[in-house]
Design a protein around this motif. Structure first.
Motif, PDB file in Angstrom:
ATOM      1  N   THR A  43       0.847  -1.188   0.000  1.00 47.56           N
ATOM      2  CA  THR A  43       0.000   0.000   0.000  1.00 47.56           C
ATOM      3  C   THR A  43       0.882   1.237   0.000  1.00 47.56           C
ATOM      4  N   ARG A  44       0.362   2.286  -0.595  1.00 52.42           N
ATOM      5  CA  ARG A  44       1.038   3.577  -0.593  1.00 52.42           C
ATOM      6  C   ARG A  44       0.022   4.637  -0.209  1.00 52.42           C
ATOM      7  N   THR A  45       0.415   5.554   0.653  1.00 53.19           N
ATOM      8  CA  THR A  45      -0.500   6.558   1.184  1.00 53.19           C
ATOM      9  C   THR A  45       0.087   7.947   1.033  1.00 53.19           C
ATOM     10  N   ARG A  46      -0.743   8.895   0.656  1.00 49.86           N
ATOM     11  CA  ARG A  46      -0.366  10.301   0.612  1.00 49.86           C
ATOM     12  C   ARG A  46      -1.450  11.113   1.324  1.00 49.86           C
ATOM     13  N   THR A  47      -1.038  12.176   2.008  1.00 54.32           N
ATOM     14  CA  THR A  47      -1.975  13.073   2.684  1.00 54.32           C
ATOM     15  C   THR A  47      -1.750  14.491   2.188  1.00 54.32           C
ATOM     16  N   VAL A  48      -2.837  15.152   1.868  1.00 54.44           N
ATOM     17  CA  VAL A  48      -2.800  16.527   1.369  1.00 54.44           C
ATOM     18  C   VAL A  48      -3.582  17.405   2.331  1.00 54.44           C
ATOM     19  N   LEU A  62      -8.835  17.515  -6.829  1.00 53.85           N
ATOM     20  CA  LEU A  62      -7.507  17.090  -6.405  1.00 53.85           C
ATOM     21  C   LEU A  62      -7.080  15.931  -7.306  1.00 53.85           C
ATOM     22  N   PRO A  63      -6.171  16.182  -8.295  1.00 56.23           N
ATOM     23  CA  PRO A  63      -5.749  15.116  -9.198  1.00 56.23           C
ATOM     24  C   PRO A  63      -4.860  14.104  -8.468  1.00 56.23           C
ATOM     25  N   VAL A  64      -5.023  12.847  -8.798  1.00 58.86           N
ATOM     26  CA  VAL A  64      -4.230  11.767  -8.228  1.00 58.86           C
ATOM     27  C   VAL A  64      -3.732  10.904  -9.388  1.00 58.86           C
ATOM     28  N   ASP A  65      -2.411  10.838  -9.556  1.00 56.33           N
ATOM     29  CA  ASP A  65      -1.835   9.971 -10.580  1.00 56.33           C
ATOM     30  C   ASP A  65      -1.814   8.535 -10.072  1.00 56.33           C
ATOM     31  N   VAL A  66      -2.638   7.691 -10.669  1.00 55.18           N
ATOM     32  CA  VAL A  66      -2.746   6.291 -10.274  1.00 55.18           C
ATOM     33  C   VAL A  66      -1.887   5.461 -11.222  1.00 55.18           C
ATOM     34  N   PRO A  67      -0.887   4.770 -10.716  1.00 56.86           N
ATOM     35  CA  PRO A  67      -0.031   3.957 -11.582  1.00 56.86           C
ATOM     36  C   PRO A  67      -0.708   2.644 -11.947  1.00 56.86           C
ATOM     37  N   PRO A  68      -0.138   1.880 -12.879  1.00 52.89           N
ATOM     38  CA  PRO A  68      -0.684   0.557 -13.189  1.00 52.89           C
ATOM     39  C   PRO A  68      -0.562  -0.374 -11.989  1.00 52.89           C
ATOM     40  N   GLY A  69      -1.412  -1.400 -11.981  1.00 46.76           N
ATOM     41  CA  GLY A  69      -1.310  -2.430 -10.963  1.00 46.76           C
ATOM     42  C   GLY A  69      -1.990  -2.108  -9.656  1.00 46.76           C
ATOM     43  N   VAL A  70      -2.929  -1.171  -9.642  1.00 47.19           N
ATOM     44  CA  VAL A  70      -3.638  -0.803  -8.416  1.00 47.19           C
ATOM     45  C   VAL A  70      -4.959  -1.575  -8.347  1.00 47.19           C
ATOM     46  N   ALA A  71      -5.184  -2.240  -7.236  1.00 52.17           N
ATOM     47  CA  ALA A  71      -6.417  -3.007  -7.036  1.00 52.17           C
ATOM     48  C   ALA A  71      -7.501  -2.183  -6.349  1.00 52.17           C
ATOM     49  N   GLU A  72      -7.085  -1.230  -5.515  1.00 54.17           N
ATOM     50  CA  GLU A  72      -8.073  -0.481  -4.731  1.00 54.17           C
ATOM     51  C   GLU A  72      -7.568   0.919  -4.467  1.00 54.17           C
ATOM     52  N   ILE A  73      -8.475   1.882  -4.558  1.00 52.62           N
ATOM     53  CA  ILE A  73      -8.190   3.243  -4.113  1.00 52.62           C
ATOM     54  C   ILE A  73      -9.120   3.549  -2.949  1.00 52.62           C
ATOM     55  N   ALA A  74      -8.558   4.047  -1.860  1.00 50.56           N
ATOM     56  CA  ALA A  74      -9.328   4.409  -0.670  1.00 50.56           C
ATOM     57  C   ALA A  74      -9.036   5.856  -0.330  1.00 50.56           C
ATOM     58  N   VAL A  75     -10.059   6.586   0.044  1.00 53.32           N
ATOM     59  CA  VAL A  75      -9.932   8.010   0.342  1.00 53.32           C
ATOM     60  C   VAL A  75     -10.641   8.298   1.655  1.00 53.32           C
ATOM     61  N   SER A  76      -9.992   9.075   2.504  1.00 51.60           N
ATOM     62  CA  SER A  76     -10.640   9.590   3.711  1.00 51.60           C
ATOM     63  C   SER A  76     -10.355  11.072   3.798  1.00 51.60           C
ATOM     64  N   TYR A  77     -11.217  11.782   4.484  1.00 44.93           N
ATOM     65  CA  TYR A  77     -10.995  13.224   4.611  1.00 44.93           C
ATOM     66  C   TYR A  77     -11.600  13.745   5.903  1.00 44.93           C
ATOM     67  N   THR A  78     -11.053  14.833   6.370  1.00 49.50           N
ATOM     68  CA  THR A  78     -11.581  15.559   7.518  1.00 49.50           C
ATOM     69  C   THR A  78     -11.486  17.050   7.214  1.00 49.50           C
ATOM     70  N   TYR A  79     -12.250  17.831   7.936  1.00 47.57           N
ATOM     71  CA  TYR A  79     -12.129  19.290   7.827  1.00 47.57           C
ATOM     72  C   TYR A  79     -12.551  19.903   9.151  1.00 47.57           C
ATOM     73  N   GLU A  80     -12.072  21.104   9.395  1.00 46.54           N
ATOM     74  CA  GLU A  80     -12.343  21.779  10.671  1.00 46.54           C
ATOM     75  C   GLU A  80     -13.617  22.608  10.582  1.00 46.54           C
ATOM     76  N   ARG A 165      -3.881   0.387  -2.878  1.00 44.94           N
ATOM     77  CA  ARG A 165      -3.458  -0.984  -2.587  1.00 44.94           C
ATOM     78  C   ARG A 165      -3.155  -1.664  -3.903  1.00 44.94           C
ATOM     79  N   LEU A 166      -1.949  -2.153  -4.036  1.00 51.42           N
ATOM     80  CA  LEU A 166      -1.531  -2.791  -5.276  1.00 51.42           C
ATOM     81  C   LEU A 166      -1.987  -4.240  -5.322  1.00 51.42           C
TER      82      LEU A 166
END
Length: 507
Positions: A43-48, A62-80, A165-166
């Protein structure tokens, strides 16, 4: 007031697209370049992090460059939710996602929307969070869509975390959509609720719970109408039956009002990213009709932000004049609709039928309060949609209330709800007749283009017949209302039932 987190930086104004159908801003791209060499199942994770300022565009991508070989994309977010002065709107941030096919209006890239109902979601080939569409996570630039619904004076600090998740892509099962016909009773009056929400948007009920509640309410049909997503269309397997027809649609939730797309082809998604000033609504209204559906402005006088209807009614096939438990908002919508009937008579233009729906989200919202009762040739999508479009319907607060309403005059001519009675001359006597059951303590009212011209108290049992005489010269149309006693002196009582009109015409 607390100081902003040091990682929260205001977004640049550069890249703001002004004057497009969907005013938007695109942020810097999130890269996962190192994922290409990672082992399978890694898995690889980035936070913006950032801050959206007051006056932000409706949609921030918010653009996200998704490489080949990815089985799942998961997104979570919070705000104040920063403190705000009295009378000022605080922060509210919606979220959704578009895949590598892009964010173009009405394009194929839509993969899901949860508004402000969820803090996280995932998409993979075989499954997705309700509100989102399962399918392969293909390589390319995906876009997380942030919708700053309201922004506080000090801005909207947010944090978005993306996890890839690859692994093997997996397979996507074919969706199972509801059939277009149920057994029914042949040509008959069928009861339905066409504005409902499940866990696929901001509702709390599952589709199974909605189906059970619909049957308990005596309904014959329902319409799936989640906010801005078609994900629930394939969620009704095993829930329909000979006794329950499930239609598919959407509540298209724009910043200038909500519209129910009723009875569209399964899998149809209707874009919502425009305002009245963008002059795009007509395009999407026609798209709804091409998909076999009806365009129904919902709760047009609701007071929630963005709910008040501002697109006009020129593209409406029907209008929701009664939404949930009867309130003053519905009384205003009813009066506006009645004015539209007068305008239609004056201009000899088509009239817009009225309907009512529950807009039920969760307990204690009642599925089937109110319900639209439609005269249809059979219990099928085509017949129900045709009946609503023609105005052959009335609205009732429950299945306990039934109405029979019609007119007769001159040489045995008859006309029922949604029809036109044509008699020999403007002075030809016309008899208006209403039969009611299930409305104890209520009064019956006959309403014309001049106003309410006849009122009668129903028997204590709530079952009775009311009759009145008029002429086409005196009444261009007649419709019936059944009302409870007024709870506030001087104001009308809440509706128990309401019919579409019968038009009177002297040849």
């Amino acid at each position: 007031m607390p100081a902003p987190h040091p990682a929260h930086r205001p977004i640049a104004r550069r890249g703001l697209l002004v004057g497009t159908a969907a005013t938007a801003l695109t942020l810097g791209t999130v890269s996962f370049a190192d994922a290409a060499d990672a082992p399978e199942d890694a898995t690889r994770t980035r936070t913006v992090r950032g801050v959206l300022p007051t006056g932000s565009p409706d949609y921030v991508y918010l653009p996200v460059d998704v490489p080949p070989g990815v089985a799942e994309i998961a997104v979570s977010y919070t705000y104040e939710k920063l403190p705000v002065p009295a009378g000022t709107q605080g922060n509210a941030l919606d979220i959704g996602i578009f895949d590598e096919r892009g964010t173009g209006l009405g394009g194929p890239g839509f993969r899901g929307w949860s508004g402000g109902a969820r803090g996280s979601f995932f998409i993979r080939a075989d499954e997705a969070t309700p509100g989102y569409l399962a399918g392969p996570v293909r390589a390319g630039t995906w876009h997380i869509a942030l919708g700053p619904y309201t922004v506080a004076p000090d801005g909207l600090p947010y944090e978005v975390t993306i996890t890839l998740r690859l692994g093997p892509a997996g397979s996507t099962p074919e969706p199972v959509y509801p059939p277009e016909r149920a057994k029914g009773r042949g040509r008959a009056w069928y009861r339905g609720d066409c504005h409902l929400h499940s866990v696929h948007s901001d509702g709390k009920r599952t589709p199974a719970e909605i189906a059970a509640a619909a049957r308990a309410a005596g309904l014959d049909f329902i319409n799936s109408s989640e906010h801005n997503t078609s994900s629930a269309h394939g969620a009704w397997a095993g829930l329909w039956g000979d006794d329950l027809l499930v239609l598919t649609g959407e509540e298209v939730t724009t910043r200038n009002g909500h519209v129910v797309a009723l009875g569209t082809d399964p899998g149809t998604w209707v874009d919502w990213r425009y305002r009245a000033r963008d002059n795009r609504f007509g395009h999407y209204a026609r798209a709804v009709r091409r998909a076999g559906g009806l365009v129904v402005p919902a709760h047009p006088h609701a007071t929630c932000i963005g709910c008040h209807w501002k697109f006009g009614f020129g593209e409406a096939d029907a209008v929701e004049v009664w939404n949930g438990a009867y309130t003053p908002e519905d009384e205003i919508a009813l009066a506006e609709w009645d004015n539209s009937l007068v305008a239609a008579v004056r201009s000899s233009r088509p009239w817009i039928p009225a309907m009512g729906n529950s807009d039920a989200h969760r307990e204690p919202d009642k599925v089937g309060l109110p319900q639209t009762v439609v005269l249809a040739d059979e219990l099928s999508r085509e017949a129900v949609v045709a009946g609503i479009r023609a105005g052959r319907s009335y609205i009732a607060e429950s299945s306990a209330v039934t109405l029979s309403f019609g007119t007769s005059g001159g040489r045995g001519h008859h006309a029922g709800i949604g029809e036109r009675l044509r008699v020999q001359g403007d002075d030809t006597p016309v008899t208006v007749r209403l039969e009611v059951t299930g409305a104890p303590g209520c009064t019956a009212h006959f309403v014309t283009d001049q106003g309410t011209l006849f009122t009668a108290t129903l028997p204590e049992s709530g079952t009775g017949t009311v009759q009145w005489g008029t002429t086409p010269a005196y009444a261009a149309y007649v419709r019936a209302e059944v009302r409870h006693p007024a709870s506030v002196p001087g104001l009308p009582g809440a509706l128990a039932a309401l019919t579409n009109p019968v038009f009177l015409e002297g040849r």
